[in-house]
Design a protein around this motif. Sequence first.
Motif, PDB file in Angstrom:
ATOM      1  N   VAL A  21      34.380  47.209  39.033  1.00  0.00           N
ATOM      2  CA  VAL A  21      35.831  47.363  39.123  1.00  0.00           C
ATOM      3  C   VAL A  21      36.482  46.178  38.409  1.00  0.00           C
ATOM      4  O   VAL A  21      36.221  45.023  38.752  1.00  0.00           O
ATOM      5  CB  VAL A  21      36.289  47.426  40.597  1.00  0.00           C
ATOM      6  CG1 VAL A  21      37.807  47.515  40.664  1.00  0.00           C
ATOM      7  CG2 VAL A  21      35.640  48.607  41.305  1.00  0.00           C
ATOM      8  N   PHE A  22      37.284  46.475  37.402  1.00  0.00           N
ATOM      9  CA  PHE A  22      37.935  45.416  36.635  1.00  0.00           C
ATOM     10  C   PHE A  22      39.376  45.256  37.118  1.00  0.00           C
ATOM     11  O   PHE A  22      40.112  46.230  37.242  1.00  0.00           O
ATOM     12  CB  PHE A  22      37.911  45.758  35.150  1.00  0.00           C
ATOM     13  CG  PHE A  22      36.512  45.847  34.580  1.00  0.00           C
ATOM     14  CD1 PHE A  22      35.820  44.707  34.243  1.00  0.00           C
ATOM     15  CD2 PHE A  22      35.890  47.075  34.421  1.00  0.00           C
ATOM     16  CE1 PHE A  22      34.530  44.776  33.733  1.00  0.00           C
ATOM     17  CE2 PHE A  22      34.605  47.161  33.913  1.00  0.00           C
ATOM     18  CZ  PHE A  22      33.921  46.010  33.566  1.00  0.00           C
ATOM     19  N   ALA A  23      39.765  44.014  37.375  1.00  0.00           N
ATOM     20  CA  ALA A  23      41.114  43.736  37.863  1.00  0.00           C
ATOM     21  C   ALA A  23      42.128  43.969  36.745  1.00  0.00           C
ATOM     22  O   ALA A  23      41.919  43.542  35.605  1.00  0.00           O
ATOM     23  CB  ALA A  23      41.196  42.307  38.363  1.00  0.00           C
ATOM     24  N   ALA A  24      43.192  44.651  37.077  1.00  0.00           N
ATOM     25  CA  ALA A  24      44.249  44.915  36.103  1.00  0.00           C
ATOM     26  C   ALA A  24      45.221  43.743  36.062  1.00  0.00           C
ATOM     27  O   ALA A  24      45.323  42.965  37.014  1.00  0.00           O
ATOM     28  CB  ALA A  24      44.987  46.200  36.490  1.00  0.00           C
ATOM     29  N   PRO A  25      45.941  43.580  34.952  1.00  0.00           N
ATOM     30  CA  PRO A  25      46.966  42.528  34.892  1.00  0.00           C
ATOM     31  C   PRO A  25      47.989  42.692  36.019  1.00  0.00           C
ATOM     32  O   PRO A  25      48.269  43.805  36.467  1.00  0.00           O
ATOM     33  CB  PRO A  25      47.606  42.751  33.516  1.00  0.00           C
ATOM     34  CG  PRO A  25      46.554  43.440  32.710  1.00  0.00           C
ATOM     35  CD  PRO A  25      45.817  44.314  33.685  1.00  0.00           C
ATOM     36  N   ALA A  66      45.021  38.806  36.037  1.00  0.00           N
ATOM     37  CA  ALA A  66      44.588  39.493  37.260  1.00  0.00           C
ATOM     38  C   ALA A  66      45.434  38.970  38.409  1.00  0.00           C
ATOM     39  O   ALA A  66      46.079  37.923  38.279  1.00  0.00           O
ATOM     40  CB  ALA A  66      43.109  39.230  37.521  1.00  0.00           C
ATOM     41  N   PRO A  67      45.457  39.676  39.541  1.00  0.00           N
ATOM     42  CA  PRO A  67      46.199  39.149  40.696  1.00  0.00           C
ATOM     43  C   PRO A  67      45.715  37.746  41.063  1.00  0.00           C
ATOM     44  O   PRO A  67      44.539  37.404  40.884  1.00  0.00           O
ATOM     45  CB  PRO A  67      45.871  40.161  41.804  1.00  0.00           C
ATOM     46  CG  PRO A  67      45.564  41.432  41.074  1.00  0.00           C
ATOM     47  CD  PRO A  67      44.882  41.010  39.808  1.00  0.00           C
ATOM     48  N   LEU A  68      46.608  36.937  41.569  1.00  0.00           N
ATOM     49  CA  LEU A  68      46.258  35.566  41.928  1.00  0.00           C
ATOM     50  C   LEU A  68      45.195  35.542  43.023  1.00  0.00           C
ATOM     51  O   LEU A  68      45.208  36.360  43.947  1.00  0.00           O
ATOM     52  CB  LEU A  68      47.501  34.813  42.392  1.00  0.00           C
ATOM     53  CG  LEU A  68      48.569  34.591  41.310  1.00  0.00           C
ATOM     54  CD1 LEU A  68      49.846  34.043  41.931  1.00  0.00           C
ATOM     55  CD2 LEU A  68      48.048  33.635  40.231  1.00  0.00           C
ATOM     56  N   ALA A  69      44.274  34.614  42.895  1.00  0.00           N
ATOM     57  CA  ALA A  69      43.182  34.502  43.861  1.00  0.00           C
ATOM     58  C   ALA A  69      43.690  33.995  45.205  1.00  0.00           C
ATOM     59  O   ALA A  69      44.783  33.432  45.306  1.00  0.00           O
ATOM     60  CB  ALA A  69      42.109  33.554  43.316  1.00  0.00           C
ATOM     61  N   ALA A  70      42.883  34.197  46.223  1.00  0.00           N
ATOM     62  CA  ALA A  70      43.232  33.744  47.571  1.00  0.00           C
ATOM     63  C   ALA A  70      42.913  32.257  47.745  1.00  0.00           C
ATOM     64  O   ALA A  70      42.101  31.676  47.011  1.00  0.00           O
ATOM     65  CB  ALA A  70      42.458  34.561  48.604  1.00  0.00           C
ATOM     66  N   ASN A  71      43.620  31.649  48.696  1.00  0.00           N
ATOM     67  CA  ASN A  71      43.348  30.280  49.139  1.00  0.00           C
ATOM     68  C   ASN A  71      43.444  29.240  48.024  1.00  0.00           C
ATOM     69  O   ASN A  71      42.657  28.287  47.971  1.00  0.00           O
ATOM     70  CB  ASN A  71      41.960  30.207  49.798  1.00  0.00           C
ATOM     71  CG  ASN A  71      41.860  31.088  51.028  1.00  0.00           C
ATOM     72  OD1 ASN A  71      42.772  31.120  51.854  1.00  0.00           O
ATOM     73  ND2 ASN A  71      40.761  31.817  51.145  1.00  0.00           N
ATOM     74  N   ILE A 198      58.204  38.161  43.071  1.00  0.00           N
ATOM     75  CA  ILE A 198      57.724  39.348  43.779  1.00  0.00           C
ATOM     76  C   ILE A 198      56.462  39.882  43.111  1.00  0.00           C
ATOM     77  O   ILE A 198      56.456  40.152  41.899  1.00  0.00           O
ATOM     78  CB  ILE A 198      58.816  40.428  43.793  1.00  0.00           C
ATOM     79  CG1 ILE A 198      60.104  39.846  44.400  1.00  0.00           C
ATOM     80  CG2 ILE A 198      58.362  41.657  44.566  1.00  0.00           C
ATOM     81  CD1 ILE A 198      61.325  40.715  44.177  1.00  0.00           C
ATOM     82  N   PRO A 199      55.372  40.049  43.873  1.00  0.00           N
ATOM     83  CA  PRO A 199      54.126  40.561  43.292  1.00  0.00           C
ATOM     84  C   PRO A 199      54.238  42.049  42.981  1.00  0.00           C
ATOM     85  O   PRO A 199      55.123  42.740  43.502  1.00  0.00           O
ATOM     86  CB  PRO A 199      53.094  40.300  44.387  1.00  0.00           C
ATOM     87  CG  PRO A 199      53.894  40.331  45.651  1.00  0.00           C
ATOM     88  CD  PRO A 199      55.236  39.749  45.309  1.00  0.00           C
ATOM     89  N   PRO A 200      53.352  42.564  42.138  1.00  0.00           N
ATOM     90  CA  PRO A 200      53.376  44.002  41.845  1.00  0.00           C
ATOM     91  C   PRO A 200      53.001  44.816  43.076  1.00  0.00           C
ATOM     92  O   PRO A 200      52.240  44.346  43.937  1.00  0.00           O
ATOM     93  CB  PRO A 200      52.327  44.156  40.727  1.00  0.00           C
ATOM     94  CG  PRO A 200      51.409  42.988  40.923  1.00  0.00           C
ATOM     95  CD  PRO A 200      52.264  41.864  41.421  1.00  0.00           C
ATOM     96  N   ALA A 201      53.531  46.031  43.155  1.00  0.00           N
ATOM     97  CA  ALA A 201      53.169  46.912  44.257  1.00  0.00           C
ATOM     98  C   ALA A 201      51.708  47.332  44.108  1.00  0.00           C
ATOM     99  O   ALA A 201      51.238  47.555  42.989  1.00  0.00           O
ATOM    100  CB  ALA A 201      54.070  48.150  44.257  1.00  0.00           C
ATOM    101  N   PRO A 202      50.966  47.435  45.221  1.00  0.00           N
ATOM    102  CA  PRO A 202      49.566  47.865  45.129  1.00  0.00           C
ATOM    103  C   PRO A 202      49.466  49.247  44.497  1.00  0.00           C
ATOM    104  O   PRO A 202      50.266  50.149  44.782  1.00  0.00           O
ATOM    105  CB  PRO A 202      49.110  47.889  46.595  1.00  0.00           C
ATOM    106  CG  PRO A 202      50.082  47.014  47.315  1.00  0.00           C
ATOM    107  CD  PRO A 202      51.389  47.169  46.601  1.00  0.00           C
TER     108      PRO A 202
END
Length: 235
Positions: A21-25, A66-71, A198-202
Amino acid sequence: MIKHAMFGAVGALALMAASPVFAAPATYTLATPNYSNLINGPCAVGNCGLTYTAAQSMSGTVTFAAPLAANLTNADVGSQITAYSINDGQQVFSSASAEGRIGIAMVSTNAAGALTSFSFQFQRLHGTAPYTINDSNDVSSRVSTAYFQSAQASVMNNAICGARGVGGALSAAAGADACWSFSGQSNQADAFGAVSLIPPAPAAVPTLSEWAMILLGLALAGGAALHLQFRRRAA
C-alpha cells in the motif's frame, strides 16, 4: 464455469491483500483570522505598491509526499513538502515559482498523526540571482515572507535580507538563497487567533471484506452470464 470465476475472484482478493500500500500525497489547507496589526510604510525600491487591510487574511495549501507521521516532536518536514501555495491577500508564495523558497517547516504530531503544533515560513525572493544582502538599493537584496503557526499568521513584504543560506531556524530544505536575517520591511500584517492547518479528509477505501463481497458479486454475475450463454448454444 462459475467455480472458475469464483476461484479467479479469490485469487484477485489474495493479490490485493499481498500488494503493498503506497501512501498518497496529503494536502493540508490553511485558514487564518483577518489581519489586525497593519504596517504599510513608504517604498522606493523593490516590491512596492502593496497595501494590506483588516479585511484580508492568509490562506492556501501545503502538500506533503505522504500524511505526517505519528509522534513527531518539533520535526523538520521541509524535505517532505512537494508543493505549496500561500496567498497573503496581496501576493502568492508558491513552489511553482522560481522565486519561492521553504523557510521553516516544523511540526509536532500525536499518536494518531494529527498536528499538535506547527510553524511554517515560506519566502518569495525578489530581483534575480545572484541574490545580494544588506543593500537597500538593490532589489535582489529584498525578500518577502509568509509565516504561520497555531496562534499567529504574519506577512512581511519587501524586507532587506541580511544573511542567506541554512541558518537560524531555517529548514534543511531551505536552500542557499533562503534568508534568515531581515530588516526594513515595507509592509507587515499580523493576524492573531486560531490558525488552522486542516488535514485532508480520509479517503473512502473499501475494506478487504467489502472488496471480497464486490469481487464475489462480480464473479457470480459473470459466471451466471456465461452459463446462460452456454445453455443457449447447447439448445
